[in-house]
Design a protein around this motif. Structure first.
Motif, PDB file in Angstrom:
ATOM      1  N   PHE A 193      28.365  40.924  44.304  1.00 47.01           N
ATOM      2  CA  PHE A 193      29.501  41.407  43.499  1.00 47.01           C
ATOM      3  C   PHE A 193      29.101  41.941  42.388  1.00 47.01           C
ATOM      4  O   PHE A 193      30.088  42.373  41.548  1.00 47.01           O
ATOM      5  N   ASP A 194      27.878  41.842  41.898  1.00 44.32           N
ATOM      6  CA  ASP A 194      27.618  42.468  40.531  1.00 44.32           C
ATOM      7  C   ASP A 194      27.901  44.071  40.549  1.00 44.32           C
ATOM      8  O   ASP A 194      28.514  44.336  39.582  1.00 44.32           O
ATOM      9  N   SER A 195      27.401  44.897  41.220  1.00 47.31           N
ATOM     10  CA  SER A 195      27.967  46.159  41.223  1.00 47.31           C
ATOM     11  C   SER A 195      29.036  46.597  41.651  1.00 47.31           C
ATOM     12  O   SER A 195      29.811  47.473  40.899  1.00 47.31           O
ATOM     13  N   VAL A 196      29.765  45.810  42.551  1.00 48.30           N
ATOM     14  CA  VAL A 196      31.037  46.107  42.721  1.00 48.30           C
ATOM     15  C   VAL A 196      31.994  45.780  41.698  1.00 48.30           C
ATOM     16  O   VAL A 196      32.995  46.463  41.250  1.00 48.30           O
ATOM     17  N   LEU A 197      31.835  44.669  40.619  1.00 51.80           N
ATOM     18  CA  LEU A 197      32.493  44.489  39.693  1.00 51.80           C
ATOM     19  C   LEU A 197      32.593  45.572  38.576  1.00 51.80           C
ATOM     20  O   LEU A 197      33.670  45.812  37.984  1.00 51.80           O
ATOM     21  N   PHE A 198      31.343  46.134  38.387  1.00 49.60           N
ATOM     22  CA  PHE A 198      31.188  47.130  37.264  1.00 49.60           C
ATOM     23  C   PHE A 198      31.869  48.464  37.869  1.00 49.60           C
ATOM     24  O   PHE A 198      32.457  49.031  37.006  1.00 49.60           O
TER      25      PHE A 198
END
Length: 206
Positions: A193-198
């Motif tokens: 979820f790293d990219s999704v959150l940003f």
């Protein structure tokens, strides 16, 4: 139901981050920060600071305070942007998630097939400029299919990359490959979820 899912996600990510940083107990506070943030951003930020202070006070440690603030912002506060996107429509949330994973997948295969020039060796040795180009192409095609300006994909791809590298920095600092093996070869929740959150932070500007 979606808020319940986000609370579980917040707890899971906080658990992974807390374990990596040596402050796993703070994970129990992340869902509370998320719920407070649903009412207002101000309550969410106040919750981060006060709960982090309580956590650190009980351990009488400035180091614990800094770790708690970080974990609660990343895992407890940032998911509120997913809630905001879902509030617009479920379709917007689906587009957001698929965009992030399209960029990630395109970057991976382009890098694997054509990658020669390292992008950020200290952060992620396998990332290459060729992989970034592939992710950029994948992001542009995705924007084309959802009837958005193709060039608008460029900053969103870079934001997705920033989310990935941000996570990689933490992993390199604590010396781990993945935050957990919850998702098998895909790592843990933070890894997925790293990219999704940003990207979610800026998705409302589309």
């Amino acid at each position: 139901m979606f808020l319940l899912f986000l609370c579980l996600l917040a707890f899971g990510m906080a658990r992974e981050l807390g374990k990596a940083l040596g402050a796993s107990e703070v994970s129990y506070l992340a869902p509370l920060v998320l719920v407070l943030s649903v009412f207002s951003f101000e309550l969410g930020i106040a919750g981060v600071l006060l709960l982090a202070f309580l956590f650190a006070y009980l351990r009488w440690s400035l180091d614990c305070l800094l770790k708690a603030v970080f974990v609660l912002i990343y895992a407890g506060f940032l998911p509120i942007y997913l809630y905001m996107v879902k509030s617009q429509s479920s379709w917007e949330l689906i587009k957001l998630v698929f965009f992030a994973y399209t960029v990630d997948t395109a970057s991976y295969y382009a890098g694997k097939l054509f990658g020669k020039r390292p992008l950020a060796v200290r952060l992620s040795p396998k990332k290459t400029w060729e992989g970034l180009a592939g992710g950029m192409l994948g992001g542009m095609l995705f924007f084309y299919f959802i009837n958005k300006p193709v060039l608008l994909a460029v900053p969103f791809v870079l934001i997705a990359l920033a989310g990935d590298l941000f996570k990689s920095f933490i992993k390199r600092q604590v010396g781990i490959k993945d935050f957990s093996n919850l998702l098998g070869e895909h790592g843990g929740l933070v890894d997925r979820f790293d990219s999704v959150l940003f990207v979610a932070i800026f998705w409302k500007f589309l």
